[in-house]
Design an enzyme around this catalytic site. Sequence first.
Site, PDB file in Angstrom:
ATOM      1  N   LYS A  95       0.812  -1.230   0.000  1.00 18.84           N
ATOM      2  CA  LYS A  95       0.000   0.000   0.000  1.00 18.84           C
ATOM      3  C   LYS A  95       0.839   1.270   0.000  1.00 18.84           C
ATOM      4  O   LYS A  95       0.432   2.299  -0.509  1.00 18.84           O
ATOM      5  CB  LYS A  95      -0.951   0.018   1.203  1.00 18.84           C
ATOM      6  CG  LYS A  95      -0.310   0.319   2.557  1.00 18.84           C
ATOM      7  CD  LYS A  95      -1.410   0.614   3.594  1.00 18.84           C
ATOM      8  CE  LYS A  95      -0.870   1.079   4.940  1.00 18.84           C
ATOM      9  NZ  LYS A  95      -0.322   0.004   5.792  1.00 18.84           N
ATOM     10  N   HIS A 223       1.659  -4.250  14.931  1.00 18.72           N
ATOM     11  CA  HIS A 223       2.186  -3.097  14.193  1.00 18.72           C
ATOM     12  C   HIS A 223       2.239  -1.947  15.188  1.00 18.72           C
ATOM     13  O   HIS A 223       1.221  -1.595  15.768  1.00 18.72           O
ATOM     14  CB  HIS A 223       1.271  -2.745  13.012  1.00 18.72           C
ATOM     15  CG  HIS A 223       1.908  -1.812  12.021  1.00 18.72           C
ATOM     16  ND1 HIS A 223       2.386  -0.566  12.380  1.00 18.72           N
ATOM     17  CD2 HIS A 223       2.165  -1.948  10.703  1.00 18.72           C
ATOM     18  CE1 HIS A 223       2.906   0.022  11.304  1.00 18.72           C
ATOM     19  NE2 HIS A 223       2.787  -0.798  10.273  1.00 18.72           N
ATOM     20  N   GLU A 294       6.777  -6.282   8.146  1.00 12.53           N
ATOM     21  CA  GLU A 294       6.002  -5.682   7.055  1.00 12.53           C
ATOM     22  C   GLU A 294       6.400  -4.229   6.823  1.00 12.53           C
ATOM     23  O   GLU A 294       5.560  -3.330   6.883  1.00 12.53           O
ATOM     24  CB  GLU A 294       4.499  -5.746   7.387  1.00 12.53           C
ATOM     25  CG  GLU A 294       3.958  -7.145   7.628  1.00 12.53           C
ATOM     26  CD  GLU A 294       2.566  -7.136   8.266  1.00 12.53           C
ATOM     27  OE1 GLU A 294       2.087  -6.055   8.670  1.00 12.53           O
ATOM     28  OE2 GLU A 294       1.960  -8.209   8.352  1.00 12.53           O
TER      29      GLU A 294
HETATM   30  C1  LIG Z   1       0.600   0.183   6.641  1.00 15.52           C
HETATM   31  C2  LIG Z   1       0.977  -1.126   7.176  1.00 15.52           C
HETATM   32  C3  LIG Z   1       2.312  -1.546   7.125  1.00 15.52           C
HETATM   33  C4  LIG Z   1       3.434  -0.658   6.657  1.00 15.52           C
HETATM   34  O1  LIG Z   1       3.686   0.345   7.573  1.00 15.52           O
HETATM   35  P1  LIG Z   1       4.974   1.276   7.450  1.00 15.52           P
HETATM   36  O2  LIG Z   1       4.858   2.189   8.592  1.00 15.52           O
HETATM   37  O3  LIG Z   1       4.912   1.971   6.123  1.00 15.52           O
HETATM   38  O4  LIG Z   1       6.171   0.413   7.560  1.00 15.52           O
HETATM   39  C5  LIG Z   1       2.601  -2.812   7.560  1.00 15.52           C
HETATM   40  N1  LIG Z   1       1.632  -3.641   8.043  1.00 15.52           N
HETATM   41  C6  LIG Z   1       0.342  -3.276   8.117  1.00 15.52           C
HETATM   42  C7  LIG Z   1      -0.658  -4.240   8.629  1.00 15.52           C
HETATM   43  C8  LIG Z   1      -0.023  -2.008   7.692  1.00 15.52           C
HETATM   44  O5  LIG Z   1      -1.300  -1.629   7.790  1.00 15.52           O
END
Ligand SMILES: *Cc1c(COP(=O)(O)O)cnc(C)c1O
Length: 445
Positions: A95, A223, A294
């Site tokens: 994304k 996260h 991620e």
């Molecule tokens: C947006 C998102 C990410 C990426 O986050 P960053 O801060 O750009 O590293 C990873 N995992 C999930 C579930 C997300 O929603």
Amino acid sequence: MAPSAYIATEEYHLSCDKLQSCDYIARGVPVDHGAGTSKQLIGEALKSRVEAIDQDTCGVGEEDAFFVADLGEVYRQHMRWKTHLGRVKPHYAVKCNPDPQVLRLLSEMGVGFDCASKAEIEQVLKMGVDPSRIIYAQPCKTKSYVRYAAQSGVKQMTFDNADELYKTKQLFPGAELYLRILTDDSASLCRLSQKFGASLDTTAELLELAKKLELNVVGVAFHVGSGASDPKAFIKAVQDARFVFDQAATLGFEMHTLDVGGGFTGDDTFEPMAAVLSASLDSYFPPSVRIIGEPGRYYVSTAFTIACHVIARRTVTDATLGTTSYMLYLNDGVYGNFSSIIFDHQNPVPRLLKCGDAMLYDVRRSGYDTPSMTEYSIWGPTCDGIDVISQSCVFPEVIDVGDWLYFEDMGAYTKCSATRFNGFTDAHDVVYVCSEPGAGALLGF
Ligand SMILES: *Cc1c(COP(=O)(O)O)cnc(C)c1O
């Protein structure tokens, strides 16, 4: 220089192997991880494209804003990740920037992918990526997308509530599930925990339900918030994940993977963050547990630079103070690639690329560097007053219609959330350069 062309360079300073083992080029001259070359390549690409455009004769949209992307930067970020977070296998969060060349390079480097929709999963699968390298990391999924994931063999997915477990039982009982837990994301740029994550007082219930439904829970995901700045958030999240692993074990689950999510920034806080995370992973999880992550912005933020054209100017004179300032209107704004100002709380820094006949990329002075000069405010092209890029910045030059500005670090959460509001385009050219031969070789450049 044709748009979207790849610009090759003979001046390779670092090869992939050398980058991993040492920071010196063959001639023994220390290099700053290729950054010098990178700036040079980006500058050349910006200049040659801008020089080819004559605002008085060009076709419609030829003067549109455009990106220059250095894929070598993405490559270096990956090497940096491997050096400092070697235990964590990255799954790039699509994304953040689904640029096809970025995805292709990451795929060639063996990176996995975090997808949150059918279209993202499809884009990654179409590149030939094996479904086992994808995690459908969206705890609240659309039913038809779950069916699509099941048909495509994308088994790994997250959940954080009971309804999602019933949904999974109905549509994809063979899924490999990760229980997403809540984190303290108060020190992050974009908080995610108000929306997603099971609190620790609900995890037992959820695991019991999963057991009853005979679902396969294989791990925990968290996260800490996007643009995380407090390493303590990672320590706490890893400890909480350990708690849930143990809870799951007592219920008869054999969890084997921990997903530490994203949130990493590409600035120099990365190394200390990575050190703290690595240490807590090693103290709470034995080597037999697989660790994935991620990262999104970490990989792409610095790789993209955007150039924008000054389409209009308004002179503002203050009779009492006797001052003159200017309002500059660019052909990109917060409804376009500067959507990051609204959605991602960014403050992109204006720099002058072309002023009259002068090319100023090499000056590298920003509009916030030198006070008591000519003041500007910078606006986007739409009719909405919210469409402002900078309320106040200063340049010694007199900037006029037809000049160009550029902004660095425009790779994360920019183009992907641009709109076509007011009839302006959301399809901007990307000129690719590559400051790393290792990346060029992987891409066949
Ligand atoms: C947006 C998102 C990410 C990426 O986050 P960053 O801060 O750009 O590293 C990873 N995992 C999930 C579930 C997300 O929603």
